[in-house]
Scaffold this motif. Structure first.
Motif: not given
Length: 233
Positions: A62-86
């Motif tokens: 299964g693929l988890r969705n954003v629910d507020g329980t993400e790891k602390d470095d989640f935003d850093a990974w999103v920024k590093k891979l140039k993904i639109k913040p989900p």
């Protein structure tokens, strides 16, 4: 080439007349069958009865969705891979392809990201979103390496073990189906599998000491981006 003659096994006692008339050999086998009729049933009448697997069971993904329980470095990974913040309710997948790189059968995955078609003055200009995420479970060994490689804890195993389908195409799950599977699973058993204060023993929790040690080592030496990532930049 001659034909080898096979004689009777002289060590086997021939049946007596009484054994032939009263089918005594058959009755011996029937005795064993009748004896088991009164024992406790250990099998399950699937699909009318189902078994609830243990918490660390590796079932359908299964693929988890954003629910507020993400790891602390989640935003850093999103920024590093140039993904639109989900936003909340959108998939955690950042199309890094770490799961495909870790998989012994990488053909299982089909992962594609696309750039957003927005004007240059838009805040999301130059960013990407996940476009395609397909998994062919007909080729999967359910080894769990993809779940360990995922930096955002997006791809997980669930407790679903029924893979029956009328065609091989039924084993190919897209991102919508995978997200729904994960949402349903977490709604049913999320507290068991992800809560640190779970009643399950330590060795059955999702993140036991071995997993935590692996994650700590990963922070000091992060893996490289997955294969064919250059075509998405």
């Amino acid at each position: 080439m001659g034909i080898k003659k096979v004689g009777l096994n002289r060590n086997v006692r021939p049946q007596t007349l009484a054994e032939k008339i009263f089918f005594l050999d058959f009755m011996k086998g029937l005795k064993t069958t009748i004896k088991h009729l009164f024992r406790k049933v250990i099998t399950v009448d699937f699909p009318y009865e189902v078994v609830e697997p243990t918490p660390r069971f590796r079932g359908v993904h299964g693929l988890r969705n954003v629910d507020g329980t993400e790891k602390d470095d989640f935003d850093a990974w999103v920024k590093k891979l140039k993904i639109k913040p989900p936003e909340k309710g959108e998939t955690r997948c950042i199309a890094c392809k770490f799961c495909q790189a870790a998989c012994p059968v990488p053909d299982i995955f089909e992962i594609k990201a696309k750039k957003l078609d927005v004007p240059k003055d838009h805040p999301h200009y130059g960013l990407k979103v996940l476009d395609v995420f397909n998994m062919d479970l007909g080729k999967c060994m359910f080894c769990g390496l993809c779940t360990l490689a995922c930096p955002t804890i997006c791809i997980i195993h669930t407790d679903i073990y029924d893979l029956s389908t009328y065609s091989r195409r039924g084993w190919v799950l897209d991102k919508e189906k995978l997200s729904k599977i994960a949402d349903d699973f977490i709604a049913r058993r999320g507290s068991e599998k992800y809560d640190e204060k779970s009643e399950w023993p330590d060795y059955q929790r999702l993140w036991n000491e071995a997993d935590l040690a692996r994650a700590k080592a990963w922070e000091n030496n992060p893996p490289k981006l997955g294969p064919n990532y250059a075509d998405q930049t």
